[in-house]
Design a protein around this motif. Structure first.
Motif, short mmCIF file in Angstrom:
data_model
loop_
_atom_site.label_atom_id
_atom_site.label_comp_id
_atom_site.label_asym_id
_atom_site.label_seq_id
_atom_site.Cartn_x
_atom_site.Cartn_y
_atom_site.Cartn_z
N ALA A 17 0.90 -1.37 -0.33
CA ALA A 17 -0.03 0.39 0.25
C ALA A 17 1.13 1.42 -0.09
N CYS A 18 2.05 1.68 0.65
CA CYS A 18 2.66 2.32 0.92
C CYS A 18 3.40 2.63 -0.49
N ILE A 19 3.73 1.44 -1.09
CA ILE A 19 4.92 1.61 -2.63
C ILE A 19 3.32 2.21 -3.73
N LYS A 20 2.20 1.59 -3.40
CA LYS A 20 1.10 2.05 -4.11
C LYS A 20 1.03 3.67 -4.60
N SER A 21 1.21 4.32 -2.96
CA SER A 21 1.16 5.37 -2.66
C SER A 21 1.76 6.33 -3.25
N ILE A 22 3.25 5.88 -3.02
CA ILE A 22 4.17 6.64 -3.46
C ILE A 22 4.30 6.80 -5.06
N VAL A 23 4.33 5.31 -5.41
CA VAL A 23 4.22 5.00 -7.07
C VAL A 23 3.25 6.18 -8.36
N THR A 24 2.05 6.59 -7.70
CA THR A 24 1.08 7.16 -8.39
C THR A 24 1.03 8.71 -7.39
N SER A 25 2.60 9.01 -7.37
CA SER A 25 2.56 10.29 -6.34
C SER A 25 3.19 11.69 -7.55
N LYS A 26 3.37 12.41 -7.17
CA LYS A 26 3.82 13.24 -8.58
C LYS A 26 5.05 14.24 -7.52
N THR A 27 6.44 13.06 -7.74
CA THR A 27 7.74 13.20 -6.89
C THR A 27 8.38 14.01 -7.10
N GLY A 28 8.26 15.05 -8.76
CA GLY A 28 9.06 16.23 -9.15
C GLY A 28 10.76 15.58 -9.00
N VAL A 95 1.00 5.94 4.19
CA VAL A 95 0.46 6.74 2.78
C VAL A 95 0.59 7.27 2.44
N TYR A 96 0.78 8.17 1.37
CA TYR A 96 1.72 9.03 1.13
C TYR A 96 0.91 9.97 0.05
N HIS A 228 -1.12 7.68 9.07
CA HIS A 228 -0.13 6.95 9.19
C HIS A 228 -0.91 5.67 9.90
N GLU A 229 -0.82 4.42 9.61
CA GLU A 229 -1.74 3.64 10.31
C GLU A 229 -0.34 3.03 11.73
N HIS A 230 -0.61 3.92 12.57
CA HIS A 230 0.53 4.37 13.57
C HIS A 230 -0.29 2.43 14.56
N GLY A 231 1.12 1.71 15.20
CA GLY A 231 1.57 0.56 15.79
C GLY A 231 1.16 -0.63 14.89
N LEU A 232 1.08 -0.55 13.59
CA LEU A 232 0.36 -1.72 12.86
C LEU A 232 1.97 -3.18 12.53
N SER A 233 2.85 -3.06 12.98
CA SER A 233 3.72 -3.61 13.23
C SER A 233 3.93 -4.20 14.20
#
Length: 306
Positions: A17-28, A95-96, A228-233
């Motif tokens: 989920a984290c990676i998917k939110s990054i790759v769909t971001s506009k990082t510049g 998640v970004y 932030h899904e705090h404490g997931l791990s």
């Protein structure tokens, strides 16, 4: 190039989920993702394998799980070797939003002297999670704000966590949350390696002290927002989590605050009492008591007198 270091332990779905939110971001900025698996015991799922292949992710694996700092050091080292100019350290339970990374990069580039920037952090319910601290955390703050005494020091609490400040205004701060922050190459080279004497917790407190010593500035940037899904791990290993809180606190107090042994011993006894109170209603905590006690006692013995 931006190096994005994601630390994974067991929670592969969160990393995806984290990676998917990054790759769909506009990082510049051109970027490369470094996924550091901290010696997970579960096999990498096929969906994660497909994600790594699709996005050309550099997958690194720790031989053993030695905690937050040690795991991130693996990713930082590789990103430095690859010539990255910026480094985004992120928990996998982040998640970004589409413009989060570009906002952070834009801010650090436009503010001379800024070495680290941290985003505004919200929970899954959308509510703001205080993620920046205004001052160095000394023994006074630990006893007043990280024990039951905090109910008597609400004014100190609000100032420390900047609750009286506008959450939507960028500001210079002492440190930001270790769950997500961006730093430039100069700062990464200075901080690397992160202090590996803590397994979990207190890492950002240590970073704050080290940056103050080097005259490097940290900023809170609310235009950049993460969920932030705090404490997931850590929620999956609650007894061990409490041990990490105690042992990291002992190390921080002795190594970075030079606290006298009697103060640290008193704090240690308070943590033990708190643990015993919690374990009355938690079988897992009861089963782990001896391990917890032994770990805390060994940590105090190791660092006392230093």
């Amino acid at each position: 190039m931006l190096g994005i270091i994601i630390l994974n332990y067991e929670t592969w779905d969160a990393s995806i989920a984290c990676i998917k939110s990054i790759v769909t971001s506009k990082t510049g900025e051109d970027y490369r993702i470094y996924l550091v698996d901290n010696a997970s015991r579960t096999k990498m799922p096929k969906e994660m394998e497909a994600c790594i292949k699709a996005h050309k992710i550099c997958c690194l694996r720790a031989e053993e799980n030695r905690g937050y700092a040690a795991g991130n050091n693996i990713g930082i080292r590789q990103a430095l070797e690859d010539g990255c100019g910026y480094f985004l350290i992120t928990n996998n339970d982040i998640v970004y939003r589409k413009d989060t990374i570009s906002q952070m990069l834009g801010f650090i580039r436009s503010h001379s002297g800024a070495g680290i920037v941290g985003p505004k952090v919200v929970g899954t319910d959308g509510r703001w999670q205080p993620s920046a601290v205004s001052v160095k955390t000394d023994m006074r703050h630990i006893f007043r704000l990280y024990t039951a005494a905090k109910v008597c020091f609400r004014k100190t609490w609000r100032k420390y966590f900047r609750e009286q400040e506008d959450e939507n205004t960028a500001a210079r701060v002492y440190h930001v949350s270790g769950c997500c922050f961006l730093m430039d190459k100069k700062t990464a080279e200075y901080l690397y390696p992160l202090d590996e004497n803590t397994f979990l917790y207190n890492e950002e407190l240590i970073i704050g002290i080290r940056l103050e010593e080097a005259g490097i500035t940290t900023y809170y940037v609310p235009d950049a927002v993460v969920r932030h899904e705090h404490g997931l791990s850590t929620g999956r290993v609650k007894p061990f989590m409490y041990q990490c809180i105690s042992t990291s606190e002992i190390y921080y107090c002795k190594r970075y605050l030079s606290a006298p042994d009697w103060q640290v011993w008193l704090l240690m006894q308070y943590r033990k009492l708190l643990y015993r109170m919690r374990m009355r209603k938690d079988a897992a905590l009861r089963e782990y008591w001896e391990s917890y006690k032994q770990g805390v006692d060994l940590s105090f013995k190791r660092w006392r007198g230093t």
